[in-house]
Design a protein around this motif. Structure first.
Motif, mmCIF file in Angstrom:
data_model
loop_
_atom_site.group_PDB
_atom_site.id
_atom_site.type_symbol
_atom_site.label_atom_id
_atom_site.label_comp_id
_atom_site.label_asym_id
_atom_site.label_seq_id
_atom_site.Cartn_x
_atom_site.Cartn_y
_atom_site.Cartn_z
ATOM 1 N N GLN A 121 3.205 -11.209 14.926
ATOM 2 C CA GLN A 121 2.829 -11.941 13.706
ATOM 3 C C GLN A 121 2.203 -10.988 12.685
ATOM 4 N N SER A 122 1.441 -10.036 13.189
ATOM 5 C CA SER A 122 0.839 -9.041 12.288
ATOM 6 C C SER A 122 1.921 -8.240 11.566
ATOM 7 N N MET A 123 3.026 -7.989 12.257
ATOM 8 C CA MET A 123 4.149 -7.282 11.629
ATOM 9 C C MET A 123 4.771 -8.150 10.531
ATOM 10 N N PHE A 124 4.946 -9.457 10.806
ATOM 11 C CA PHE A 124 5.439 -10.367 9.758
ATOM 12 C C PHE A 124 4.489 -10.313 8.558
ATOM 13 N N ASN A 125 3.192 -10.411 8.834
ATOM 14 C CA ASN A 125 2.195 -10.403 7.754
ATOM 15 C C ASN A 125 2.220 -9.086 6.978
ATOM 16 N N ALA A 126 2.499 -7.990 7.703
ATOM 17 C CA ALA A 126 2.492 -6.667 7.069
ATOM 18 C C ALA A 126 3.508 -6.601 5.932
ATOM 19 N N LYS A 127 4.609 -7.337 6.081
ATOM 20 C CA LYS A 127 5.642 -7.294 5.029
ATOM 21 C C LYS A 127 5.067 -7.744 3.682
ATOM 22 N N LYS A 128 4.226 -8.762 3.719
ATOM 23 C CA LYS A 128 3.627 -9.264 2.479
ATOM 24 C C LYS A 128 2.571 -8.268 1.973
ATOM 25 N N VAL A 129 1.756 -7.797 2.902
ATOM 26 C CA VAL A 129 0.637 -6.920 2.532
ATOM 27 C C VAL A 129 1.144 -5.592 1.961
ATOM 28 N N ILE A 130 2.213 -5.064 2.539
ATOM 29 C CA ILE A 130 2.751 -3.776 2.079
ATOM 30 C C ILE A 130 3.160 -3.868 0.607
ATOM 31 N N LEU A 131 3.723 -4.991 0.213
ATOM 32 C CA LEU A 131 4.107 -5.164 -1.200
ATOM 33 C C LEU A 131 2.881 -5.364 -2.094
ATOM 34 N N GLU A 132 1.886 -6.090 -1.587
ATOM 35 C CA GLU A 132 0.657 -6.298 -2.383
ATOM 36 C C GLU A 132 -0.057 -4.961 -2.636
ATOM 37 N N VAL A 133 -0.176 -4.175 -1.580
ATOM 38 C CA VAL A 133 -0.856 -2.876 -1.716
ATOM 39 C C VAL A 133 -0.062 -1.975 -2.667
ATOM 40 N N ALA A 134 1.268 -2.031 -2.555
ATOM 41 C CA ALA A 134 2.123 -1.213 -3.433
ATOM 42 C C ALA A 134 1.922 -1.604 -4.897
ATOM 43 N N LYS A 135 1.802 -2.900 -5.152
ATOM 44 C CA LYS A 135 1.584 -3.389 -6.539
ATOM 45 C C LYS A 135 0.284 -2.836 -7.107
ATOM 46 N N GLU A 136 -0.748 -2.895 -6.280
ATOM 47 C CA GLU A 136 -2.048 -2.398 -6.716
ATOM 48 C C GLU A 136 -1.982 -0.885 -6.957
ATOM 49 N N PHE A 137 -1.249 -0.200 -6.072
ATOM 50 C CA PHE A 137 -1.104 1.255 -6.204
ATOM 51 C C PHE A 137 -0.333 1.600 -7.480
ATOM 52 N N GLU A 138 0.650 0.770 -7.781
ATOM 53 C CA GLU A 138 1.453 1.014 -8.994
ATOM 54 C C GLU A 138 0.592 0.869 -10.241
ATOM 55 N N LYS A 139 -0.309 -0.117 -10.222
ATOM 56 C CA LYS A 139 -1.212 -0.303 -11.368
ATOM 57 C C LYS A 139 -2.068 0.939 -11.585
ATOM 58 N N LEU A 140 -2.436 1.556 -10.479
ATOM 59 C CA LEU A 140 -3.326 2.720 -10.524
ATOM 60 C C LEU A 140 -2.577 3.992 -10.945
ATOM 61 N N THR A 141 -1.339 4.132 -10.500
ATOM 62 C CA THR A 141 -0.636 5.410 -10.650
ATOM 63 C C THR A 141 0.644 5.336 -11.481
ATOM 64 N N GLY A 142 1.186 4.134 -11.638
ATOM 65 C CA GLY A 142 2.486 4.006 -12.296
ATOM 66 C C GLY A 142 3.650 4.270 -11.359
ATOM 67 N N ARG A 143 3.354 4.615 -10.100
ATOM 68 C CA ARG A 143 4.436 4.908 -9.138
ATOM 69 C C ARG A 143 4.726 3.656 -8.307
ATOM 70 N N LYS A 144 6.016 3.274 -8.326
ATOM 71 C CA LYS A 144 6.418 2.000 -7.719
ATOM 72 C C LYS A 144 6.913 2.211 -6.287
ATOM 73 N N TYR A 145 6.411 1.374 -5.368
ATOM 74 C CA TYR A 145 6.875 1.430 -3.973
ATOM 75 C C TYR A 145 7.257 0.041 -3.502
ATOM 76 N N GLU A 146 8.344 -0.018 -2.724
ATOM 77 C CA GLU A 146 8.784 -1.276 -2.112
ATOM 78 C C GLU A 146 9.146 -1.008 -0.661
ATOM 79 N N TYR A 147 9.956 -1.891 -0.057
ATOM 80 C CA TYR A 147 10.380 -1.642 1.324
ATOM 81 C C TYR A 147 11.348 -0.459 1.380
ATOM 82 N N PHE A 148 12.140 -0.376 0.313
ATOM 83 C CA PHE A 148 13.129 0.706 0.223
ATOM 84 C C PHE A 148 13.361 0.981 -1.249
ATOM 85 N N GLU A 149 13.967 2.119 -1.520
ATOM 86 C CA GLU A 149 14.293 2.466 -2.904
ATOM 87 C C GLU A 149 15.790 2.279 -3.102
ATOM 88 N N LYS A 150 16.142 1.603 -4.198
ATOM 89 C CA LYS A 150 17.557 1.460 -4.544
ATOM 90 C C LYS A 150 17.858 2.478 -5.636
#
Lengths: 192, 393
Positions: free
Chosen positions: B227-256
């Motif tokens: 379940q923690s792994m399921f939850n991690a999917k949401k958290v990883i995107l939330e943390v990435a959003k916050e990081f993007e605000k700070l740095t301008g660098r965008k992260y997701e599950y994968f890069e297209k």
């Protein structure tokens, strides 16, 4: 794609070839470029042939592979010319820069018909006369900048002075010799 | 303002660790990750961090020490490669089952034998089912960015899992490249102070951790872990959003990369993605609709999202820098094919093994892969689906 310059270094373990490649990357970085500096690791032992690489560009560098068609080849140890194919893939619009007391025309016949520029520099003599020991990598660095167009020579000299001042903070007497080695190499390199 | 720097991948990890200033680092040196504890122990000696650095006698002890420290309530980090990771093996599963949010920098190297010091992904791919979150990094910049985000992801109350941040040994770990660093205070603000909910040194709440767990509860325990792994999917995107605000660098599950209208595409991980991007650019210049999907998050595996991103591709090559000895393909190939099944059927999928034991991966190799895909779209004939590139047969 902006102007990308690729350099391959050939040396022997213990000669500071990797350090020279990293110093060149540093200097280019300080003039605002995107850079890569990386060695090709093998069994690490004194005297074994080693290869190091530089990519220098105005744009972000995406490639992560070794360099097979370099613009410039730098040979820090002359004896490698008979041991490995130093001009492999070297662009004819570029140049090979060799640490030797010989003249360019004497070396060209050993270079498998390479038609581009052959440049020579007596880095051993210069380093012995300026630094007091055989440290060929510092003069080689000067020769590369003089032969290639990777950065403004004046800007390079200023940057090297600054980085030596930082690197040898506790041994200021070394800075002058190293700077002289670079300046002399830039003037004495033959075949440009 | 970010700091323009040039660092190797190992230096980038060490600098991130200095900025994070963890409570405990326990590590044993192994090529090519040796420089990480080496640089970090200098920061300790210089008083630049307040970390308790534990020099242990093996990686098994390194991971055991990390488990003990993290369970006690300390923010803990380590680094390793190849056989070092293998020696941690049994403890990796214990760290994740005990829900200990530590971070590990894995500098990918071929697992022995034959003994080899160079890069492939056999070490971390072998640990893919150990219950750790795995993030992969193309460049020194991504190594740095992923490690900063890893601390936040691991420690999130809905996750509480260890995170492994992977990069390619020597190719990025020992290559100096441009990097944008954050200021120390910005990093400390981003990662925040570690406040564990339950920990052994909390005298107000005496607890036991890691006890025997027999059939009455073990299954529920594992179900909670996933379940923690399921939850991690949401958290990883939330943390990435916050990081993007700070740095301008965008992260997701994968890069297209040039993927949206691509007819032929490759799926790849870590440093060779960069080399492959130059090939995609070249093919696009020639009017060929080529694209790339670079996986950042391999655990948890973004199966649905990958199927969605690839559904319009006609021919696909999944690149594996590790063998699984199934005689049916590599680990990334198996995951991607199973993700597509029933969701994006009809795509012709090749699985390539490449770059084992540090075999250099050239743009020409990637071009050859795209050539094969192009041929498949023209002829409709797929041929052998399990292939090798860059090997002497």
């Amino acid at each position: 794609m902006g102007k990308l310059i690729e350099i391959r270094w050939h040396g022997r373990g213990g000669q500071g070839t990797k350090t020279a490649a990293l110093l060149l990357a540093d200097a280019a970085f300080n003039t605002g470029k995107y850079i890569q500096g990386f060695p090709e690791y093998g069994p690490e032992r004194m005297g074994a042939p080693i290869t190091a690489y530089n990519r220098i560009s105005d744009e972000r560098i995406k490639t992560h592979s070794n360099i097979y068609e370099p613009d410039y080849v730098v040979v820090v140890d002359e004896s490698l010319i008979s041991a490995i194919d130093v001009t492999s893939g070297l662009k004819e619009t570029g140049a090979i820069i060799i640490n030797t007391e010989k003249k360019p025309e004497e070396l060209r016949r050993h270079l498998k018909g390479y038609k581009g520029k052959v440049c020579t520099i007596d880095a051993r003599r210069i380093s012995e006369e300026t630094i007091g020991r055989n440290f060929p990598n510092t003069p080689m660095l000067g020769a590369v900048v003089a032969v290639s167009s990777i950065m403004e020579p004046q800007k390079f000299l200023e940057d090297m002075k600054e980085s030596f001042a930082h690197k040898f903070k506790t041994k200021p007497e070394i800075i002058e010799g190293n700077m002289k080695a670079i300046e002399r190499a830039m003037q004495e390199v033959q075949g440009i | 303002m970010s700091i323009r720097e040039r660092l190797s991948g190992n230096e980038a990890v060490a600098v991130a660790m200095r900025q994070i200033n963890p409570d405990v680092v326990a590590a044993f040196p192994i090529t090519p990750s040796t420089e990480i504890p080496q640089y970090f122990s200098q920061f300790v000696a210089n008083g630049q961090v307040q970390t308790e650095f534990v020099a242990v006698e093996s990686e098994h002890s390194a991971m055991s020490t990390c488990i003990g420290a993290q369970a006690a309530g300390a923010r803990t980090m380590t680094a390793t490669s190849a056989n070092g990771l293998a020696l941690m093996w049994e403890m990796l599963y214990i760290a994740s089952a005990m829900k200990l949010p530590m971070t590990l920098s894995c500098v990918n190297r071929a697992l022995s034998g034959p003994i080899n010091i160079h890069n492939d992904h056999s070490d971390s791919m072998g640990a893919r089912d150990s219950g750790w979150i795995q993030l992969y990094s193309e460049t020194n910049q991504e190594v740095y960015d992923n490690l900063l985000q890893a601390v936040r992801i691991a420690e999130h109350k809905d996750v509480q899992l260890p995170v492994m941040v992977c990069q390619d040994g020597f190719i990025t770990s020992h290559a100096v490249e441009n990097i944008e660093l954050l200021e120390d205070d910005k990093v400390r603000e981003f990662v925040g102070e570690y406040k564990p909910e339950h920990y052994l040194l909390n005298h107000r709440e005496p607890i036991a951790m890691g006890p025997l767990d027999l059939p009455a509860h073990c299954f529920e325990h594992k179900r909670e872990q996933v379940q923690s792994m399921f939850n991690a999917k949401k958290v990883i995107l939330e943390v990435a959003k916050e990081f993007e605000k700070l740095t301008g660098r965008k992260y997701e599950y994968f890069e297209k990369y040039s993927l949206d209208d691509a007819e032929i595409a490759i799926v790849i991980i870590n440093s060779s993605a960069g080399t492959a991007k130059t090939v995609v650019d070249k093919l696009r210049d020639n009017g060929i609709k080529a694209g790339l999907l670079k996986i950042r998050m391999f655990r948890p595996f973004p199966a649905d999202e990958i199927a969605e991103a690839l559904k319009n591709v006609k021919a696909l090559a999944v690149m594996d820098k590790a063998e699984s000895f199934s005689a049916a393909g590599g680990p990334v190939g198996a995951e991607v094919k199973s993700a597509l099944y029933g969701k994006a059927d009809g795509i012709k999928v090749l699985n390539y093994i490449y770059g084992l034991g540090g075999r250099d991966v050239r743009a020409e190799d990637i071009e050859e892969v795209f050539d094969s895909l192009l041929k498949i779209t023209k002829t409709g004939q797929i041929g052998e689906i399990y292939r090798y590139i860059g090997v002497r047969e």
